[in-house]
Design an enzyme around this catalytic site. Structure first.
Site, mmCIF file in Angstrom:
data_model
loop_
_atom_site.group_PDB
_atom_site.id
_atom_site.type_symbol
_atom_site.label_atom_id
_atom_site.label_comp_id
_atom_site.label_asym_id
_atom_site.label_seq_id
_atom_site.Cartn_x
_atom_site.Cartn_y
_atom_site.Cartn_z
ATOM 1 N N ASP A 228 0.731 -1.172 -0.084
ATOM 2 C CA ASP A 228 -0.096 0.118 0.015
ATOM 3 C C ASP A 228 0.847 1.329 -0.025
ATOM 4 O O ASP A 228 2.059 1.061 0.439
ATOM 5 C CB ASP A 228 -1.034 0.244 1.288
HETATM 6 C C1 NOJ Z 1 -3.939 3.987 0.147
HETATM 7 C C2 NOJ Z 1 -5.228 3.089 0.091
HETATM 8 O O1 NOJ Z 1 -5.199 2.485 1.251
HETATM 9 C C3 NOJ Z 1 -5.242 2.362 -1.210
HETATM 10 O O2 NOJ Z 1 -6.530 1.622 -1.199
HETATM 11 C C4 NOJ Z 1 -4.884 3.067 -2.209
HETATM 12 O O3 NOJ Z 1 -5.326 2.351 -3.472
HETATM 13 C C5 NOJ Z 1 -3.701 3.700 -2.368
HETATM 14 N N1 NOJ Z 1 -3.761 4.507 -1.249
HETATM 15 C C6 NOJ Z 1 -3.343 4.454 -3.501
HETATM 16 O O4 NOJ Z 1 -3.973 5.812 -3.538
#
Ligand code: NOJ
Length: 725
Positions: A228
């Site tokens: 993530d």
């Molecule tokens: C954090 C989020 O938890 C995730 O779901 C997302 O795809 C990424 N940021 C990128 O924006």
């Protein structure tokens, strides 16, 4: 000279170590549209690769796209074909916007009703989450885009999401939290995003057991894992655990602050729920050094790259010889232009919104007569409710407000009033002061596209409008976002008071709820009908009118239990939620959602699977068939067409010393029936509902009699059959 015909191996052989490293760590996208970017290696024919958010449509920076309903609405339709079509449409839009991988679906189990991201997830049940998640995955990938299932695993709350450790036992992980990911892997998902949180003390990016042993070992996942964003803890731990790609790979200073990378964010206090956006680049020099120091085997880097290249090859982005950018597998070599904001995508967004709408209560007021004079009331009747806040926010080309949708459909008079002040929208982007104005404009809540209506909200106006009309439609909403959990299930602002006042003024009041998950509906017995529309997306008002006027049967069913706030298994227990001393204890074990309400013998407000139809259905006898199936004949005994969502639950036999949920959701089959039509529906029961995970023996099916309940919800059983095992 290459020594192999395999394009992946051939490409790998031609890459220097530096080039390999550039394929496992994100970089800034020169076009500025992607959420994550790998630059590719032009000299050996590896094209750039763009990853983009997110589950509700495409969030390419500076671009517009179809805003689909919240994922929980997609799930509420309980229709894998519809979910597959939504996945395919999102992929075509991703392609049109130059993106290669979609950062969706999110399949975390809805454990806590307060979680700020429930709208991005699917269900409290693992079979329901797995079925819809897998359908989304196969839809996305059918159009040549890599799907990314997220967030692996036990990321069930936003509070302290980047640090909290989910303390959860093996059986519960296996039976509840892992299965939706397993279903995505079985459906061929190309990528898995690791979660921000820890599980049993270990950060998910470093989790050798869950990432290395379970996901890649047991499940034979052959795609790439991606962190993530800023969710990578250590280079060595992650590389050895099985993490393949670091995203976004560069400090947030590239986008925030003045962008000169001078460390001006060093003193910024990252709010709870937001990862440290300067903690980046671990799969650059630190990984190289770790390999040199013998802390990470060099083969691991090859494996990471092989997994990325494998997905590029799979989706036609590497050419046969491993030289020259791929053309995405099209026969004419022209490449695939994708499709954006087409009529069929608009129709699909409307279809999903209408199909996912759940008719919670109806005393006969709905469907409305065409000629009914209606008062449309609520602080946001002039704005479509697109979604919640955070990385899933999309900016549509068009959206239809509840008021516009009803005005376009009604043949009677339509009046409107706001009644009470607007509800402040919340977004994780508001927590980052250095994210520029441009981004704010891009990511505002749905209604930013609506024309401003400068009337002051007045409760008196609302009551007067309700009194003067034949029926009142009150539209209410919650406000949720990634990075923040709700502190209450109550609707924000003065909306409950508004509903009460309107209901006093007009007996024919229908309340239309837009929420990311369960909310409290204290007035539900004082109104004629309650409709749950989740976050309906750009087609908001159109889908609402479709259902209110009966042009479509409200065929959504609840993928989550609605209950009083204090009745959930996490209520009043900080250990369970939001956690104490950095740990959140999943003490309820398997007893999440309806499993809890069954065990506690507690009456939910609306049970899992609940939802009325405008038609009426009669069920015949349930018969057990071969191959773990049951069949039932369902007849539409109403004088109008309808869509029934036939559900099956399994009650396991009692086994001494083994605790099991009373029933488990096992299968669903939606069926459209014309007035008077009968059809035999066959339901294939999911293995998961019959088996249990034994920490010594693994998956176990106890011998004995399993009762299969077939009906309209977890609490509305219409017939049973018995399976012997
Ligand atoms: C954090 C989020 O938890 C995730 O779901 C997302 O795809 C990424 N940021 C990128 O924006």
């Amino acid at each position: 000279m290459t020594t192999t015909d395999d394009p992946v191996e051939a490409t790998l052989e031609r890459l220097s170590r530096q080039q390999k490293l550039s394929l496992v760590r994100g970089a800034p996208d020169p076009e500025g549209t992607a959420t994550g970017y790998l630059p590719g290696v032009d000299s050996v024919g590896v094209p750039p690769f763009r990853l983009v958010d997110g589950p509700l449509g495409i969030r390419a920076e500076g671009e517009r796209a179809t805003a689909f309903p919240a994922s929980i609405a997609t799930a509420a339709a309980f229709d894998t074909d519809l979910a597959r079509r939504q996945g395919a449409a999102m992929a075509r839009e991703a392609t049109a916007l130059g993106q290669d991988a979609l950062l969706a679906p999110g399949v975390n189990i809805i454990r806590v009703p307060h979680c700020g991201r429930n709208f991005e997830y699917l269900s409290e049940d693992p079979v329901a989450s797995g079925d819809i998640g897998a359908a989304l995955v196969s839809g996305v990938e059918s159009e040549g885009v890599v799907a990314t299932v997220k967030h692996f695993v036990a990321n069930n709350q936003e509070t302290r999401r980047t640090s909290v450790s989910a303390e959860v036992d093996e059986r519960t992980l296996r039976e509840l939290y892992l299965p939706p990911f397993r279903a995505a892997v079985d459906a061929g998902v190309g990528s898995v995003m690791t979660a921000y949180n820890r599980v049993n003390g270990t950060h998910m990016s470093d989790h050798e057991y869950l990432v290395g042993d379970v996901l890649k070992g047991e499940w034979r996942f052959s795609g790439y894992t991606v962190s993530d964003w800023y969710g990578l803890e250590t280079a060595v731990g992650a590389a050895n655990a099985g993490l393949d790609v670091e995203m976004p790979g560069v400090s947030m200073e590239v986008w925030g602050g003045d962008g000169d990378g001078d460390g001006e964010l060093d003193d910024f206090e990252w709010p709870d729920g937001i990862p440290d956006g300067t903690h980046a680049g671990l799969f650059g020099e630190p990984l190289a050094e770790a390999i040199d120091a013998g802390e990470v085997p060099p083969e691991r880097l090859d494996d990471m790259v092989r997994r990325v290249l494998g997905q590029l090859a799979r989706f036609g982005r590497l050419d046969e010889a491993g030289a020259g950018a791929g053309d995405r597998g099209t026969d004419d070599g022209e490449g695939d232009a994708g499709e954006l904001d087409s009529q069929r995508h608009r129709d699909l967004a409307r279809d999903v919104a209408a199909r996912g709408t759940v008719l919670l209560d109806n005393d006969g007021l709905l469907p409305l007569d065409d000629v009914t004079d209606v008062a449309v009331i609520g602080p946001h009747v002039d704005e479509a409710k697109l979604g919640g806040g955070g990385s899933s926010e999309t900016t549509p080309f068009r959206s239809v407000s509840p008021l516009d949708g009803i005005e376009a459909r009604a043949e009677g008079a339509v009046a409107s009033a706001f009644g009470v002040p607007r509800i402040e929208s919340v977004s994780l982007f508001d927590m980052l002061p250095f994210v520029g104005d441009e981004a704010d404009d891009e990511t505002g809540d749905a209604g930013d596209t609506a024309e401003a209506d400068d009337r002051d909200p007045s409760l008196d106006d609302a009551v007067a409008a309700a009194e003067a009309a034949d029926a009142a439609v009150v539209v209410v909403r919650d406000a949720t976002t990634e990075a923040l959990d709700r502190d209450t299930l109550d609707l924000p602002g003065e909306q409950d008071a508004l509903v009460e006042a309107v209901a006093d003024a007009n007996d024919d009041t229908v309340v239309v709820v837009r929420s990311g998950g369960p909310v409290s509906l204290p007035w539900r017995e004082d109104v004629a009908a309650v409709v749950e529309q989740w976050y309906p997306g750009q087609a908001d008002g159109e889908a609402l009118a479709d259902v209110l006027y009966g042009d479509r049967d409200p065929s959504g069913r609840l993928p989550v239990t609605f209950a009083p706030e204090g009745a959930y298994p996490t209520a009043g227990d900080d250990r369970r939620f939001p956690g104490v001393d950095g740990e959140v204890h999943y003490d309820e074990g398997l007893f999440v959602g309806y499993r809890h309400f069954d065990a506690a013998e507690a009456e939910p407000t609306y049970p899992f699977g609940h939802g009325h139809s405008y038609a009426a259905f009669e069920y015949g006898a349930v018969e057990a068939g071969d191959d773990q199936t049951v069949s039932v004949t369902v007849e539409n005994v109403a004088d109008r067409p309808g869509r029934e969502v036939v559900q099956a639950y399994v009650r396991p036999p009692d086994v001494d010393g083994v605790e099991r949920p009373e029933r488990e959701f096992a299968a669903v089959e939606p069926v459209h029936l014309d007035a008077g039509e009968r059809r035999t529906v066959t339901l294939a029961l999911d293995d998961l509902a019959l088996s249990r995970y034994d920490t010594d023996e693994g998956w176990t099916v106890d011998s004995g009699s399993y009762t299969v309940e077939v009906g309209r919800s977890a609490r509305d059983v219409r017939g049973t059959a018995t399976l012997e095992r």
